[in-house]
Design a protein around this motif. Structure first.
Motif: not given
Length: 204
Positions: A150-155
């Motif tokens: 999820r953080l990979a998508r967000e950042f």
């Protein structure tokens, strides 16, 4: 194929013992014998004119909180252009760090990294079904992996799908070919992770 790293980039590997791999901490240029060294060596051999510099600041036993506490000294002060992070298994294996705490530390780390303009590479934490600990740790680690994705998508980070890759590898060959305990890596496991990393950054 064109790698994501620009010429003269500095690429920093960060994480726990899997990244540390017994590197010489007295030598700031030592990459250790693990996946970081293999990935860097293959990249430098294939793209010698890129003049990319690779650094390793992985610390054995580290957790996401430990990484957060040393982020200025071991990341920001080094001014890398790209930061590759593999962290989370110790948060699950022995440290009492729940998913919310893990996400809080990771989000702070990534926010600081993005603010200085560095690109981010996130490697999924992983475990292979080798020891009895697997059944206990699998659902707990899955929550950390979901956060990383999820953080990979967000950042807008590059995601290295290490957990799925090792799951598939253990179907092809018994897990003990890759790891003694499902977490730390034998040479074949390090080579496989390096290959997965290089694919993710468009280097092979």
């Amino acid at each position: 194929m064109k790698p994501i790293f620009q010429k003269d980039s500095v690429v920093l590997f960060q994480g726990d013992s899997i990244t540390d791999a017994g590197r010489n901490r007295e030598d700031g240029n030592d990459l250790g014998p693990g996946y970081a060294m293999i990935a860097a060596a293959v990249f430098m051999a294939k793209y010698p004119n890129h003049n990319v510099k690779f650094l390793n600041r992985g610390i054995s036993g580290d957790t996401s909180k430990g990484l957060q506490l040393r982020w200025k000294e071991d990341c920001l002060d080094l001014k890398p252009n790209w930061v590759s992070i593999l962290i989370g298994i110790n948060d699950t294996w022995w440290a009492d760090i729940n998913a919310a705490q893990y996400e809080e530390s990771m989000r702070d780390i990534l926010s600081q990294t993005a603010a200085m303009g560095a690109g981010i590479i996130l490697i999924e934490p992983f475990i292979m079904p080798i020891t009895e600990e697997y059944e206990r740790m699998r659902p707990l680690l899955d929550m950390k992996i979901d956060i990383v994705r999820r953080l990979a998508r967000e950042f807008k980070a590059v995601l290295v799908p290490a957990d799925g890759m090792f799951a598939e590898a253990c179907v092809r060959k018994d897990g003990l070919h890759w790891s003694p305990d499902g977490v730390h890596l034998f040479p074949a496991g390090n080579a496989l992770l390096a290959q997965c990393w290089l694919k993710a950054v468009n280097a092979i």
